[in-house]
Design a protein around this motif. Sequence first.
Motif: not given
Length: 204
Positions: A184-204
């Motif tokens: 869970m920790s590994r998967q959700q940490t990875y997903e957080i990094s993807l969310f950050d990417d999206l929030l500074t890109g397409l969803y900014a």
Amino acid sequence: MRRAERSAASADRRGFLVGSVVALAGVGLTACASGAATADAAVPNDADLGFCTDMAFHHEQAVAMCQRVLGADTGGAVQNSAAEILQNQSYERGLMHAWLAEWGQSTAPPDTVMGWMGMETPAASMPGLATHAQMRRLAELTGIEKGREFLELMRAHHVGGVHMADAAVDAVAITRVSTLAQQMSRQQTYEISLFDDLLTGLYA
């Protein structure tokens, strides 16, 4: 290809990657949990019981967040993420409930949480949980704004989940529970990094 189209295509690829990794994690969980369930005969301690109870409750809201955006016009990245998180966290919640039932414990939502971490708090104040107002806003928004709200709420939700999972890894007594917490920790940490990417890109 125009810049907007490139951004959308990139976001869709990131969404697909989220889905692929979460799906693989689910397959791994099935394999390790089914094997460990027969080999691991340890008696659960307070951390095993508390983590499974609290994380199952935490997952319940993540599932509800996903249900509020699936089928909406939020963009492919959010749709892919929501679909895979819904699938994965529904599975994990069912797994933890099965273990609790195996140990003779209730699967009802708890009134207080995180006592096993020395941080007992009312369930409604659990780190990472969205408020009723935030969940209502998520349901009411449309389009990219709805996608952005989902990413922001799920990011905060994951931060709370990672905190709890990391605490469980060394505190629990049963190997299969520790393995689940690590994944869970590994998967959700990875997903957080993807969310950050999206929030500074397409969803900014």
